[in-house]
Structures are given as C-alpha cells and as structure tokens.
Design a protein around this motif. Sequence first.
Motif, PDB file in Angstrom:
ATOM      1  N   GLU A   7      64.949-112.204  -9.985  1.00  0.00           N
ATOM      2  CA  GLU A   7      65.092-113.549  -9.414  1.00  0.00           C
ATOM      3  C   GLU A   7      63.793-114.341  -9.521  1.00  0.00           C
ATOM      4  O   GLU A   7      63.806-115.541  -9.810  1.00  0.00           O
ATOM      5  N   ASP A   8      62.669-113.665  -9.303  1.00  0.00           N
ATOM      6  CA  ASP A   8      61.373-114.347  -9.298  1.00  0.00           C
ATOM      7  C   ASP A   8      60.799-114.561 -10.695  1.00  0.00           C
ATOM      8  O   ASP A   8      59.677-115.057 -10.835  1.00  0.00           O
ATOM      9  N   LEU A  22      74.768-108.485  -7.571  1.00  0.00           N
ATOM     10  CA  LEU A  22      75.213-107.461  -6.628  1.00  0.00           C
ATOM     11  C   LEU A  22      74.209-107.319  -5.487  1.00  0.00           C
ATOM     12  O   LEU A  22      74.588-107.234  -4.306  1.00  0.00           O
ATOM     13  N   ALA A  23      72.922-107.296  -5.819  1.00  0.00           N
ATOM     14  CA  ALA A  23      71.890-107.191  -4.787  1.00  0.00           C
ATOM     15  C   ALA A  23      71.935-108.389  -3.847  1.00  0.00           C
ATOM     16  O   ALA A  23      71.806-108.245  -2.618  1.00  0.00           O
ATOM     17  N   LYS A  24      72.148-109.563  -4.420  1.00  0.00           N
ATOM     18  CA  LYS A  24      72.191-110.789  -3.613  1.00  0.00           C
ATOM     19  C   LYS A  24      73.365-110.769  -2.638  1.00  0.00           C
ATOM     20  O   LYS A  24      73.197-111.052  -1.438  1.00  0.00           O
ATOM     21  N   SER A  68      71.728-109.229 -14.960  1.00  0.00           N
ATOM     22  CA  SER A  68      72.128-110.374 -14.132  1.00  0.00           C
ATOM     23  C   SER A  68      73.195-109.977 -13.122  1.00  0.00           C
ATOM     24  O   SER A  68      73.177-110.426 -11.963  1.00  0.00           O
ATOM     25  N   SER A  69      74.112-109.109 -13.518  1.00  0.00           N
ATOM     26  CA  SER A  69      75.153-108.652 -12.606  1.00  0.00           C
ATOM     27  C   SER A  69      74.562-107.763 -11.505  1.00  0.00           C
ATOM     28  O   SER A  69      74.989-107.838 -10.348  1.00  0.00           O
ATOM     29  N   SER A  70      73.586-106.957 -11.850  1.00  0.00           N
ATOM     30  CA  SER A  70      72.918-106.131 -10.840  1.00  0.00           C
ATOM     31  C   SER A  70      72.170-107.007  -9.841  1.00  0.00           C
ATOM     32  O   SER A  70      72.144-106.718  -8.636  1.00  0.00           O
ATOM     33  N   TYR A  71      71.572-108.083 -10.340  1.00  0.00           N
ATOM     34  CA  TYR A  71      70.899-109.019  -9.436  1.00  0.00           C
ATOM     35  C   TYR A  71      71.916-109.673  -8.490  1.00  0.00           C
ATOM     36  O   TYR A  71      71.677-109.774  -7.274  1.00  0.00           O
TER      37      TYR A  71
END
Length: 412
Positions: free
Chosen positions: A114-115, A219-221, A214-217
Amino acid sequence: MAKIIPFKAVRPTRDKVSLIAARSYDSYTPQQREARLRDNPFSFLHIVNPGYKYDQVISGKERYTLVRNRYQEFKEDDIFKKDETASYYVYKIVNRDGLVFHGIIAAASAQDYEDDIIKKHEDTLKYKEEIFVEYLKTVGFNAEPVLITYPDNPELETIISKAISVRAEYEFTTTYRDTHYLWPILDTAIIDKISAIFDKMDTLYIADGHHRSSSSYLLAKTSKEENKNHKGTETYNYFMSYLIPESNLKIYEFNRLVKDLNGLKKEEFLIKLDAHFRIENRGLEYYKPSKKNHFSMYLDGNFYSLYLRKDYYKIENALDGLDTHILFKLILDPILGIKDLRSDKRIDYSHGKNDLAYVKTVVDRGDFKVGFGLVPVTTNEMKQIANEGLKMPPKSTYIEPKLRSGVTIYEF
C-alpha cells in the motif's frame, strides 16, 4: 523500509515434494492436466481442481470450498506438514536452459504494498482481484509466491552462498527438466540478520504476480476492517514472496500476433507504417531486433525490420520509450484498430522463448496475418516505470524464474 519476515511454511514431506509440485494450472494443456490428475494422486493440481474427484467442472464459491477441503485432506494424511518454527527458505532453481536462480522465500508486508515500498509496473483488473480475494478468504493460504526483486546485496549473497553449500532439504527435478532446491534457515542469528538487511532497503519491485499481490493486499485490508482486535501482526497482513536479486532476473519479450490488417491491403499497411518507421524487407532472413526502438515484423512470407523514426516521436517519460507502448501507440491502435490489449480477440501474444520461428509458423498457416518481434524489456526500464508510477501495457514481460505451486504454503 521493507518489512520481510520469516514464517512457518506448510510443506510436503521430502519423499513426496517432487510429486506435489505443479506449474500454474493454466500453463498445462488439457491433455497434460488430465494425465497428471489421472496418474499422480499427490499432484497439487488435485487441490486446485477439486472437481476432478467427481468428474465435474466446478466453479465459484463451491470450488473454493472444495479446494480448502482437498488441502485439509492432504494435511490430515500427513502429505503436508507445518514447520514448528518460523524460517526463511533459500530456494534455488537450475532450469533446463542452464540458467540458475536463487533467492529467499519469505512473507512480504501488505502495508509495504500500500505504501509503495513494494512497487508495481503492471495494471491489475478489478474483477480478477475480487475473484481472487474471495478465493483467498475461503481457502486460507498462498501456494505460489509472488516474485519480488531487490537490489543486489553482497551480505545476502554471502548468506545464500553459505546456505546452499550443504545438502538441501529438497532436491528434485521436474518432468520439465528444471531442478529445484530448498534450504530452511533456522539459525535465529541469521534470520535476524536477513530481516535487518531487508529493513534497510527503501524499495522492492514486483517482477511477476501483480494480481496475487494486489489481491493479498485487499484481503489484508478487508480482514483488518472486519477484525475489531486487529494488531498488525496477524498472518493476513503478509503474503508469500520469492525475493531474488535484480541481476538474477531473466526477462524475455512478448511478441505480438494480429489476426488481420483491419481492412487494409498489404501495400496500404506498409505505407502507413512508413510514417513512423524506416522499413526494410529482409525476405526469409529471420530478423530479430537487437536494440530498443527496433522491431521485427513477419507479413505475407517476408520478415521486415522496422526502425522508429525518432524525430517524429516524442519521449517524455519512461513509458513513452517502452517498445511495447510504442508498438501500441503507433501501430496496434491507430492502424490496426486494437484499442484494448487485454480483451481484443484479434491480438495474441507469444513469449520470446518460442522465438520467431513460432511467429512465422502461425502466420504461414493462416492463424494470424502479421507478427511483431521486440527486444526484451530491461530490469532498469521496469524499475523506472514503477518509480514514475506508470504501468506497462499487458504482456510486456515474460519473467523467469517460474516457481512451482505447493512447495511452500503460507497460511493466514
């Protein structure tokens, strides 16, 4: 600073790893998949294609649930076991062309994604992200690492060299004639040193696996939003990655194949190309471009060289100078009428390992009208585009190494 951490991998037992390891599902032909599913009960393909057990094609949420069930069955049968301590995993591949790749399998931070500490060079499709997020939430694991590259680092090279100097935990050769090796790093002092080295790195780059990352990000969100007791240390805050030094990447080109000339005669098409390219008919010579802004074209039984007329083309950023973008902006879109490189059925792609003989073959037999050859994108080009916040056209790079699914699994 990049946050790369060790994790407790779920791994096959040593005697079955060669049977379990599988290429990505779509890389097999239907006949190859059928043979592996029929003849190898341990193949990871049985997990990702759970409908085979019932001779049914199953999709959507029902398939995801069955994937989870097959995975749990493999664990219950002790085919997969979870490591007791968090480790980094040194992984080496010697492919059938003699190329050697080495790096570290670890967990990368979704927050770094994200960062923009973990930078991207390709666009992702929203609908694919949404499908994969639902898949991840249901199955609860990553089985294939995202390929991430980092600046060459002598300290890491020393650690890796020392690790691979002893007998590997895994050593197996696939039917594809690639040999894979894995060494778990269990020494806490070395683990801390690896973590500290990555912590000093300002930037990492995704080489392959943009949709997975991107999908893992995402999911984390969503998991963070749903968890009232979120602490930031939960496993869903990370995704499995294979980190290798920049100099160890091998990037091939993706050649373009187009089914028609958009209603133009050959002569009309060549005249339109002449506005931006110096054209030379090479006859039957297998002309392969050797420098940027030079292109190969195969049309109507002849190879052509196309050299960009730079006086008539303005380069204002890294993307403008990228050959795949030049081809799209000057030929595919304005002349051949191809607006969407992801969805237009008139265009197809062939990675450079197939070489121009493949381009000639499919054009000669009438599958396509024209084929274009390019030089590979460089690692520096890829990084520069990512640094400028730009995105390459789809199918700009074919990057090795290609990892196998099911050798290390990250649960969340």
